[in-house]
Design a protein around this motif. Structure first.
Motif, PDB file in Angstrom:
ATOM      1  N   VAL A 181       0.840  -1.197   0.000  1.00 56.37           N
ATOM      2  CA  VAL A 181       0.000   0.000   0.000  1.00 56.37           C
ATOM      3  C   VAL A 181       0.876   1.248   0.000  1.00 56.37           C
ATOM      4  CG1 VAL A 181      -1.863  -1.172   1.251  1.00 56.37           C
ATOM      5  CG2 VAL A 181      -0.148   0.129   2.528  1.00 56.37           C
ATOM      6  N   THR A 182       0.310   2.303  -0.550  1.00 63.51           N
ATOM      7  CA  THR A 182       0.922   3.632  -0.461  1.00 63.51           C
ATOM      8  C   THR A 182      -0.104   4.548   0.185  1.00 63.51           C
ATOM      9  OG1 THR A 182       2.141   3.225  -2.505  1.00 63.51           O
ATOM     10  CG2 THR A 182       2.017   5.502  -1.744  1.00 63.51           C
ATOM     11  N   GLY A 183       0.328   5.333   1.147  1.00 64.24           N
ATOM     12  CA  GLY A 183      -0.635   6.194   1.825  1.00 64.24           C
ATOM     13  C   GLY A 183       0.036   7.268   2.666  1.00 64.24           C
ATOM     14  N   LYS A 184      -0.795   8.168   3.163  1.00 63.13           N
ATOM     15  CA  LYS A 184      -0.326   9.298   3.970  1.00 63.13           C
ATOM     16  C   LYS A 184      -0.626   9.045   5.442  1.00 63.13           C
ATOM     17  CE  LYS A 184      -0.673  14.359   4.223  1.00 63.13           C
ATOM     18  NZ  LYS A 184      -1.323  15.559   3.624  1.00 63.13           N
ATOM     19  N   THR A 237      -2.801   4.055  -3.038  1.00 64.68           N
ATOM     20  CA  THR A 237      -2.876   2.866  -3.899  1.00 64.68           C
ATOM     21  C   THR A 237      -2.813   1.611  -3.047  1.00 64.68           C
ATOM     22  OG1 THR A 237      -0.462   2.750  -4.233  1.00 64.68           O
ATOM     23  CG2 THR A 237      -1.738   4.035  -5.838  1.00 64.68           C
ATOM     24  N   VAL A 238      -3.427   0.536  -3.566  1.00 64.92           N
ATOM     25  CA  VAL A 238      -3.384  -0.784  -2.939  1.00 64.92           C
ATOM     26  C   VAL A 238      -3.099  -1.783  -4.052  1.00 64.92           C
ATOM     27  CG1 VAL A 238      -4.641  -2.517  -1.625  1.00 64.92           C
ATOM     28  CG2 VAL A 238      -5.085  -0.106  -1.212  1.00 64.92           C
ATOM     29  N   GLU A 239      -2.147  -2.693  -3.834  1.00 65.66           N
ATOM     30  CA  GLU A 239      -1.817  -3.639  -4.896  1.00 65.66           C
ATOM     31  C   GLU A 239      -1.386  -4.980  -4.320  1.00 65.66           C
ATOM     32  OE1 GLU A 239       2.178  -2.741  -6.816  1.00 65.66           O
ATOM     33  OE2 GLU A 239       1.797  -0.831  -5.771  1.00 65.66           O
ATOM     34  N   ASN A 240      -1.704  -6.038  -5.101  1.00 65.29           N
ATOM     35  CA  ASN A 240      -1.158  -7.361  -4.817  1.00 65.29           C
ATOM     36  C   ASN A 240      -0.362  -7.803  -6.042  1.00 65.29           C
ATOM     37  OD1 ASN A 240      -3.107  -8.003  -6.691  1.00 65.29           O
ATOM     38  ND2 ASN A 240      -4.292  -9.350  -5.344  1.00 65.29           N
ATOM     39  N   GLN A 241      -0.098  -9.084  -6.165  1.00 64.29           N
ATOM     40  CA  GLN A 241       0.751  -9.540  -7.258  1.00 64.29           C
ATOM     41  C   GLN A 241       0.076  -9.417  -8.623  1.00 64.29           C
ATOM     42  OE1 GLN A 241       1.946 -13.521  -6.213  1.00 64.29           O
ATOM     43  NE2 GLN A 241       3.475 -12.824  -4.719  1.00 64.29           N
ATOM     44  N   ILE A 282       4.345  10.431   3.390  1.00 68.68           N
ATOM     45  CA  ILE A 282       3.769   9.415   2.508  1.00 68.68           C
ATOM     46  C   ILE A 282       4.710   8.215   2.508  1.00 68.68           C
ATOM     47  CG2 ILE A 282       3.122   8.845   0.133  1.00 68.68           C
ATOM     48  CD1 ILE A 282       2.348  11.768  -0.235  1.00 68.68           C
ATOM     49  N   ILE A 283       4.161   7.040   2.777  1.00 74.74           N
ATOM     50  CA  ILE A 283       4.994   5.848   2.868  1.00 74.74           C
ATOM     51  C   ILE A 283       4.470   4.752   1.935  1.00 74.74           C
ATOM     52  CG2 ILE A 283       5.533   6.365   5.276  1.00 74.74           C
ATOM     53  CD1 ILE A 283       3.781   3.942   6.049  1.00 74.74           C
ATOM     54  N   ARG A 284       5.358   3.861   1.589  1.00 74.56           N
ATOM     55  CA  ARG A 284       5.016   2.643   0.842  1.00 74.56           C
ATOM     56  C   ARG A 284       5.376   1.472   1.738  1.00 74.56           C
ATOM     57  NH1 ARG A 284       4.105   0.888  -4.382  1.00 74.56           N
ATOM     58  NH2 ARG A 284       4.993  -1.149  -4.943  1.00 74.56           N
ATOM     59  N   ALA A 285       4.399   0.607   2.014  1.00 81.12           N
ATOM     60  CA  ALA A 285       4.615  -0.475   2.973  1.00 81.12           C
ATOM     61  C   ALA A 285       3.949  -1.750   2.484  1.00 81.12           C
ATOM     62  CB  ALA A 285       4.063  -0.083   4.340  1.00 81.12           C
ATOM     63  N   SER A 286       4.469  -2.867   2.947  1.00 85.26           N
ATOM     64  CA  SER A 286       3.909  -4.169   2.587  1.00 85.26           C
ATOM     65  C   SER A 286       3.598  -4.953   3.852  1.00 85.26           C
ATOM     66  CB  SER A 286       4.878  -4.954   1.703  1.00 85.26           C
ATOM     67  OG  SER A 286       6.092  -5.197   2.403  1.00 85.26           O
ATOM     68  N   GLY A 287       2.623  -5.843   3.754  1.00 84.54           N
ATOM     69  CA  GLY A 287       2.234  -6.657   4.889  1.00 84.54           C
ATOM     70  C   GLY A 287       1.123  -7.604   4.516  1.00 84.54           C
ATOM     71  N   LYS A 288       0.617  -8.338   5.493  1.00 83.31           N
ATOM     72  CA  LYS A 288      -0.442  -9.320   5.256  1.00 83.31           C
ATOM     73  C   LYS A 288      -1.798  -8.694   5.576  1.00 83.31           C
ATOM     74  CE  LYS A 288       0.506 -13.569   5.953  1.00 83.31           C
ATOM     75  NZ  LYS A 288       0.802 -14.903   6.539  1.00 83.31           N
ATOM     76  N   ILE A 330       8.011  -1.170   6.215  1.00 80.61           N
ATOM     77  CA  ILE A 330       8.043   0.050   5.407  1.00 80.61           C
ATOM     78  C   ILE A 330       9.166  -0.055   4.379  1.00 80.61           C
ATOM     79  CG2 ILE A 330       8.389   2.551   5.456  1.00 80.61           C
ATOM     80  CD1 ILE A 330       7.227   2.564   8.262  1.00 80.61           C
ATOM     81  N   GLN A 331       8.802   0.149   3.126  1.00 82.07           N
ATOM     82  CA  GLN A 331       9.783   0.069   2.042  1.00 82.07           C
ATOM     83  C   GLN A 331      10.396   1.438   1.738  1.00 82.07           C
ATOM     84  OE1 GLN A 331       7.591  -1.676  -1.188  1.00 82.07           O
ATOM     85  NE2 GLN A 331       7.431  -3.684  -0.202  1.00 82.07           N
ATOM     86  N   ARG A 332       9.546   2.444   1.665  1.00 81.25           N
ATOM     87  CA  ARG A 332      10.021   3.800   1.392  1.00 81.25           C
ATOM     88  C   ARG A 332       9.152   4.801   2.141  1.00 81.25           C
ATOM     89  NH1 ARG A 332      10.274   1.883  -3.979  1.00 81.25           N
ATOM     90  NH2 ARG A 332       8.420   3.047  -4.568  1.00 81.25           N
ATOM     91  N   LYS A 333       9.708   5.963   2.441  1.00 77.69           N
ATOM     92  CA  LYS A 333       8.922   7.042   3.040  1.00 77.69           C
ATOM     93  C   LYS A 333       9.471   8.384   2.578  1.00 77.69           C
ATOM     94  CE  LYS A 333      11.459   6.200   7.348  1.00 77.69           C
ATOM     95  NZ  LYS A 333      11.313   5.813   8.755  1.00 77.69           N
ATOM     96  N   SER A 334       8.571   9.342   2.455  1.00 77.67           N
ATOM     97  CA  SER A 334       8.957  10.655   1.950  1.00 77.67           C
ATOM     98  C   SER A 334       9.729  11.435   3.006  1.00 77.67           C
ATOM     99  CB  SER A 334       7.710  11.443   1.533  1.00 77.67           C
ATOM    100  OG  SER A 334       6.896  11.709   2.662  1.00 77.67           O
ATOM    101  N   LEU A 335      10.547  12.357   2.550  1.00 80.09           N
ATOM    102  CA  LEU A 335      11.292  13.220   3.471  1.00 80.09           C
ATOM    103  C   LEU A 335      10.400  14.327   4.032  1.00 80.09           C
ATOM    104  CD1 LEU A 335      14.668  13.570   1.506  1.00 80.09           C
ATOM    105  CD2 LEU A 335      14.174  12.077   3.458  1.00 80.09           C
ATOM    106  N   SER A 336       9.424  14.746   3.257  1.00 81.48           N
ATOM    107  CA  SER A 336       8.527  15.812   3.709  1.00 81.48           C
ATOM    108  C   SER A 336       7.470  15.243   4.652  1.00 81.48           C
ATOM    109  CB  SER A 336       7.844  16.475   2.506  1.00 81.48           C
ATOM    110  OG  SER A 336       7.087  15.529   1.782  1.00 81.48           O
ATOM    111  N   TYR A 337       7.065  16.042   5.605  1.00 83.67           N
ATOM    112  CA  TYR A 337       6.038  15.628   6.562  1.00 83.67           C
ATOM    113  C   TYR A 337       5.394  16.880   7.162  1.00 83.67           C
ATOM    114  CZ  TYR A 337       9.654  16.675  10.055  1.00 83.67           C
ATOM    115  OH  TYR A 337      10.604  17.301  10.811  1.00 83.67           O
ATOM    116  N   ASN A 338       4.342  16.688   7.954  1.00 84.34           N
ATOM    117  CA  ASN A 338       3.639  17.795   8.595  1.00 84.34           C
ATOM    118  C   ASN A 338       4.313  18.105   9.939  1.00 84.34           C
ATOM    119  OD1 ASN A 338       1.682  19.374  10.097  1.00 84.34           O
ATOM    120  ND2 ASN A 338       0.162  18.774   8.573  1.00 84.34           N
ATOM    121  N   GLN A 339       5.068  19.183   9.973  1.00 87.23           N
ATOM    122  CA  GLN A 339       5.836  19.510  11.175  1.00 87.23           C
ATOM    123  C   GLN A 339       4.927  19.846  12.360  1.00 87.23           C
ATOM    124  OE1 GLN A 339       8.797  22.506  10.336  1.00 87.23           O
ATOM    125  NE2 GLN A 339       9.677  21.361   8.628  1.00 87.23           N
TER     126      GLN A 339
END
Length: 275
Positions: A25-28, A51-55, A83-89, A122-131
């Protein structure tokens, strides 16, 4: 009714076919919390899905669908607003199968949460965030640490629930005890908290000679920040909204009517979420 707004929100997308699958998934990040004891802590991150994705398939999420991610203990918590991209069950919520049983699916549907993600990495995460939101989260954690250091564990858990909106801090046994005695409502942040803090600040500002605009607007800003810090539950939205109407009435030299203020907030809350 309600000036043409739709009364029933659309049902969340069905992800039942993806139950138990490894998905990405990708989300905020809009909320995060740490629950459990020191040796059994669990990290929860709430995402507004993009976004939400499987194989086999990738879906772009339209609307306010969200998910709860249960992070591994060694994962670093992302910052608020990032904003992060993460995987899980994936695990879907169950509907009530017996009369009187807790209906998790309906409960989380009201919160716009479609499913939960277990063993999240977590696979990736953005550098920007809500301070601003991250600062409020850190303040909340700091206040929780102070309560833990200054009070016995059971009392600290109750105070964290009452003052910081941490509903998971109170143990199940004590929570049931409050329910049996009909006093569970004291754990919810509501009008009493907002009135005590907000009106104290207003009267202090008036006492030191602050202009009426400062004495009324500053408490609204502070109480709105307190609402964000505690998670802005429905009871907090109602209380902060009514307090804001009261302060605006004082600034405009108009009489405050509690029934009217309650009706305005009820209309706003039900328009946003009729369920």
């Amino acid at each position: 009714l309600f000036f043409g707004t739709k009364m029933i929100k659309e049902s969340p997308p069905e992800y039942v076919l993806w139950e138990g699958q490894e998905i990405t998934v990708t989300g905020k990040v809009y909320k995060k919390e740490v629950t459990g004891e020191k040796d059994k802590k669990r990290q929860l991150v709430y995402l507004k899905l993009i976004t939400v994705e499987n194989q086999q398939e990738k879906r772009k999420v339209i609307g306010d669908d969200c998910t709860i991610c249960y992070l591994d203990a060694d994962e670093e918590m992302p910052k608020m607003g990032s904003i992060i991209r993460a995987s899980g069950k994936m695990r879907c919520f169950e509907s009530a199968s017996n009369p009187g049983q807790f209906d998790a699916k309906s409960y989380y549907h009201v919160l716009n949460i479609s499913f939960q993600l277990n063993q999240t990495k977590i696979q990736r995460k953005s550098l920007s965030y809500n301070q601003y939101e991250e600062a409020l989260y850190n303040l909340r954690c700091r206040c929780a640490d102070i309560l833990d250091m200054t009070l016995p564990s059971e009392d600290a858990s109750v105070m964290k629930t009452m003052l910081l909106g941490d509903k998971k801090a109170t143990g199940e046994e004590r929570k049931k005890l409050y329910q049996r005695n009909g006093i569970a409502h004291i754990q919810a942040i509501s009008g009493l908290h907002i009135s005590i803090i907000g009106m104290t600040l207003y009267r202090l500002l008036k006492k030191i000679g602050a202009p009426i605009i400062v004495a009324t607007v500053l408490p609204i800003v502070v109480m709105t920040g307190y609402g964000f810090m505690t998670g802005f539950s429905v009871s907090v939205i109602r209380a902060v909204g009514m307090f804001a109407i009261h302060m605006l009435g004082v600034m405009c030299r108009r009489t405050y009517d509690m029934v009217t203020a309650t009706a305005i907030l009820a209309l706003c809350i039900l328009t946003e979420q009729p369920l």
